[in-house]
Design an enzyme around this catalytic site. Structure first.
Site, PDB file in Angstrom:
ATOM      1  N   TYR A 197       5.072  17.758  12.511  1.00  0.00           N
ATOM      2  CA  TYR A 197       6.166  16.773  12.595  1.00  0.00           C
ATOM      3  C   TYR A 197       7.555  17.388  12.509  1.00  0.00           C
ATOM      4  O   TYR A 197       8.526  16.643  12.318  1.00  0.00           O
ATOM      5  CB  TYR A 197       6.077  15.775  11.425  1.00  0.00           C
ATOM      6  CG  TYR A 197       4.720  15.213  11.107  1.00  0.00           C
ATOM      7  CD1 TYR A 197       3.986  14.486  12.050  1.00  0.00           C
ATOM      8  CD2 TYR A 197       4.173  15.362   9.834  1.00  0.00           C
ATOM      9  CE1 TYR A 197       2.746  13.955  11.724  1.00  0.00           C
ATOM     10  CE2 TYR A 197       2.930  14.826   9.509  1.00  0.00           C
ATOM     11  CZ  TYR A 197       2.223  14.134  10.463  1.00  0.00           C
ATOM     12  OH  TYR A 197       1.002  13.600  10.134  1.00  0.00           O
TER      13      TYR A 197
ATOM     14  N   CYS B 160      -2.334  32.878  11.710  1.00  0.00           N
ATOM     15  CA  CYS B 160      -2.097  33.639  12.936  1.00  0.00           C
ATOM     16  C   CYS B 160      -1.575  32.744  14.046  1.00  0.00           C
ATOM     17  O   CYS B 160      -2.263  32.486  15.030  1.00  0.00           O
ATOM     18  CB  CYS B 160      -3.377  34.333  13.367  1.00  0.00           C
ATOM     19  SG  CYS B 160      -3.624  35.794  12.399  1.00  0.00           S
TER      20      CYS B 160
ATOM     21  N   GLU C 241       0.814  -1.218   0.000  1.00  0.00           N
ATOM     22  CA  GLU C 241       0.000   0.000   0.000  1.00  0.00           C
ATOM     23  C   GLU C 241       0.846   1.265   0.000  1.00  0.00           C
ATOM     24  O   GLU C 241       0.797   2.049   0.945  1.00  0.00           O
ATOM     25  CB  GLU C 241      -0.904  -0.005   1.240  1.00  0.00           C
ATOM     26  CG  GLU C 241      -1.875  -1.154   1.248  1.00  0.00           C
ATOM     27  CD  GLU C 241      -2.541  -1.366   2.595  1.00  0.00           C
ATOM     28  OE1 GLU C 241      -3.507  -2.115   2.639  1.00  0.00           O
ATOM     29  OE2 GLU C 241      -2.080  -0.777   3.598  1.00  0.00           O
ATOM     30  N   PRO C 242       1.630   1.475  -1.045  1.00  0.00           N
ATOM     31  CA  PRO C 242       2.429   2.691  -1.064  1.00  0.00           C
ATOM     32  C   PRO C 242       1.559   3.928  -1.286  1.00  0.00           C
ATOM     33  O   PRO C 242       0.646   3.899  -2.110  1.00  0.00           O
ATOM     34  CB  PRO C 242       3.377   2.467  -2.257  1.00  0.00           C
ATOM     35  CG  PRO C 242       2.668   1.497  -3.135  1.00  0.00           C
ATOM     36  CD  PRO C 242       1.788   0.652  -2.255  1.00  0.00           C
TER      37      PRO C 242
HETATM   38  N1  LLP Z   1      -1.248   1.521   4.672  1.00  0.00           N
HETATM   39  C1  LLP Z   1      -1.647   1.835   5.915  1.00  0.00           C
HETATM   40  C2  LLP Z   1      -2.449   0.880   6.675  1.00  0.00           C
HETATM   41  C3  LLP Z   1      -1.277   3.077   6.476  1.00  0.00           C
HETATM   42  O1  LLP Z   1      -1.652   3.383   7.715  1.00  0.00           O
HETATM   43  C4  LLP Z   1      -0.498   3.996   5.704  1.00  0.00           C
HETATM   44  C5  LLP Z   1      -0.104   5.303   6.245  1.00  0.00           C
HETATM   45  C6  LLP Z   1      -0.125   3.614   4.395  1.00  0.00           C
HETATM   46  C7  LLP Z   1      -0.520   2.365   3.915  1.00  0.00           C
HETATM   47  C8  LLP Z   1       0.674   4.517   3.483  1.00  0.00           C
HETATM   48  O2  LLP Z   1       1.949   4.783   3.944  1.00  0.00           O
HETATM   49  P1  LLP Z   1       3.013   5.584   3.031  1.00  0.00           P
HETATM   50  O3  LLP Z   1       3.405   4.682   1.889  1.00  0.00           O
HETATM   51  O4  LLP Z   1       2.345   6.808   2.546  1.00  0.00           O
HETATM   52  O5  LLP Z   1       4.126   5.863   3.949  1.00  0.00           O
HETATM   53  N2  LLP Z   1       0.515  12.163   7.761  1.00  0.00           N
HETATM   54  C9  LLP Z   1       1.819  11.540   7.896  1.00  0.00           C
HETATM   55  C10 LLP Z   1       1.825  10.127   7.345  1.00  0.00           C
HETATM   56  C11 LLP Z   1       0.844   9.198   8.030  1.00  0.00           C
HETATM   57  C12 LLP Z   1       0.813   7.816   7.410  1.00  0.00           C
HETATM   58  C13 LLP Z   1      -0.224   6.949   8.029  1.00  0.00           C
HETATM   59  N3  LLP Z   1      -0.440   5.696   7.409  1.00  0.00           N
HETATM   60  C14 LLP Z   1       2.828  12.426   7.189  1.00  0.00           C
HETATM   61  O6  LLP Z   1       2.458  13.474   6.680  1.00  0.00           O
HETATM   62  O7  LLP Z   1       4.019  12.117   7.164  1.00  0.00           O
END
Ligand code: LLP
Length: 437
Positions: free
Chosen positions: A329, A356, A285-286
């Site tokens: 973050y 603000c 799940e990228p």
């Molecule tokens: N699958 C599941 C179950 C997840 O919880 C996530 C991300 C992904 C796939 C996708 O992960 P990625 O490939 O995008 O790393 N808002 C944070 C990132 C939170 C990610 C949460 N879950 C940020 O801005 O860095």
């Protein structure tokens, strides 16, 4: 800085064949710009690698990274599915043409309405995260058994920012393998006539650079499959989540998406062989790695304020409403001046947003060519978790998204007007409540 697929010609920054200064002029700022070919290239390479290295798989794009109708039309033709985590993401994916049977419904607290909506739409799989969700599926009394996977917590600590780790032993997500709750829950799922148990899912974190983190997760998940097999439970699918890191600043050195994916596929193939288990269908799940580096944000520099012996602030027309990541973050970024992209950086600036809040600083102490009001600033790698995390804080409209490809530009998400922002607002009129009569 490695500019990836961005191009600099005569000091001017181009994305998808379009001059960023001209895009800013044509569409206004702040503006999200999305390089369609870049996202397509990464999506296609994931599919090609898994075809070559593994065989039975689904690449589910993690909608949370950038959810809008247009993204599904771009990714679905490559055979991708989608991970959604809310009724809203599910609705958007279906509206964008994503086939329902390629959709995996995640999330740690799906409501009764969301579960019913998922069942009615015929989603491919519901990833159950609690006993309550199993009860909600039962209560919906589906006519045919619903495919479910169980979200487990393999207890892998991926090295990334504390707030975006989701699989420590103390986690709101999933059932722990270590304390036996995953196994006992899966037994009850297998015995439930409303569902068909397909397999197990995990996600060890996000913006991860070390391939070893994924290898440890594969080890723990395949050990758990061995354990489930030993009590007579078949595991048809294994979902390893997302998490591949991307480049935001020079110091980031991610592997290429191809390297991450082929390493995980080979490692899994080997583990399956060693442990003598039936190769499960692999789900990945990228999110960030498909859309992150495909996006940039364009701003116009407004006020420039020098505080003697302290610093110089350059304020832009965006801020935490369109990029909350620095304040959430401490996320870091690279910025370039759109028409002087490769000229010598001589001055140090902190780039302030317009909200603000004194904490609304998008970039701290970065070196740029001397700025003037009216300059267009491009911040790179903003395709993931920007638009999707934007808000109307301070009643700023969420910026539009312009898609670019081969020198052409078109809206992917149109601008939000003040009228759009107030459309659902009403002045409370208690006389409308009949109980007041
Ligand atoms: N699958 C599941 C179950 C997840 O919880 C996530 C991300 C992904 C796939 C996708 O992960 P990625 O490939 O995008 O790393 N808002 C944070 C990132 C939170 C990610 C949460 N879950 C940020 O801005 O860095």
């Amino acid at each position: 800085m490695d500019f990836g697929d961005l191009v600099i010609k005569k000091h001017r920054l181009f994305i998808g064949g379009c001059d960023t200064s001209e895009l800013a002029e044509k569409y206004g700022t702040p503006l999200y710009v999305f390089d369609v070919a870049r996202a397509e290239k990464t999506a296609k390479s994931y599919v090609d690698i898994l075809k070559r290295e593994y065989g039975d798989f689904t690449v589910c794009y993690a909608s949370k990274a950038f959810c809008c109708v247009g993204i599904y039309g771009i990714l679905a033709p490559f055979g991708l599915g989608a991970d959604v985590v809310s009724g809203g993401e599910l609705y958007t994916a279906l509206k964008g043409g994503m086939p329902a049977d390629r959709i995996y419904f995640h999330g740690n607290n799906k409501s009764a309405q969301e579960i019913e909506y998922a069942i009615d739409s015929g989603v491919g799989c519901i990833v159950v995260d609690s006993l309550r969700e199993l009860e909600l599926i039962e209560a919906a009394a589906p006519k045919a058994p619903i495919n479910v996977m169980v979200r487990v917590n393999p207890g892998v600590e991926a090295h990334t920012h504390r707030f975006i780790q989701t699989t420590l032993t103390d986690s709101k997500f999933g059932f722990s393998i270590a304390d036996g709750t995953a196994e006992s829950f899966i037994k009850s799922v297998v015995g439930n006539r409303y569902v068909h148990f397909c397999g197990i899912a995990c996600h060890i974190g996000s913006q991860i650079f070390e391939k070893q983190s994924f290898e440890i997760a594969i080890d723990k998940m395949t050990d758990f499959i061995v354990r489930l097999n030993s009590i007579g439970i078949e595991v048809e699918r294994l979902d390893l989540g997302g998490g591949f890191g991307i480049r935001y600043i020079d110091a980031d050195s991610p592997l290429t998406p191809q390297e991450y994916m082929s390493n995980s596929a080979r490692y899994l193939k080997d583990a399956v062989k060693r442990k003598g288990i039936k190769p499960p269908r692999l789900i990945v799940e990228p999110g960030r790695s498909i859309v992150g580096e495909a996006g940039i944000t364009l701003y116009t520099v407004g006020a420039i304020k020098t505080i003697k012996d302290v610093k110089t602030y350059a304020a832009v027309d965006g801020g935490m409403f369109e990029n909350p990541r620095p304040s959430l973050y401490d996320a870091q970024y690279t910025a370039v001046v759109a028409d002087r992209a490769d000229l010598e950086a001589t001055d140090i600036y902190s780039i302030a947003g317009k909200c603000c809040e004194s904490g609304d600083i998008l970039l701290r102490d970065i070196k740029l060519p001397k700025l003037g009001s009216g300059d267009i600033l491009a911040v790179l790698s903003t395709g993931a978790y920007h638009y999707s995390m934007a808000s109307n804080y301070n009643r700023n409209p969420v910026p539009p998204v312009v898609a670019v490809k081969n020198g052409r530009s078109v809206y992917m998400i149109k601008p939000q007007s003040y009228e759009d922002m107030t459309r659902n607002d009403v002045i409370p009129n208690f006389a409308e409540d009949s109980r007041n009569a």
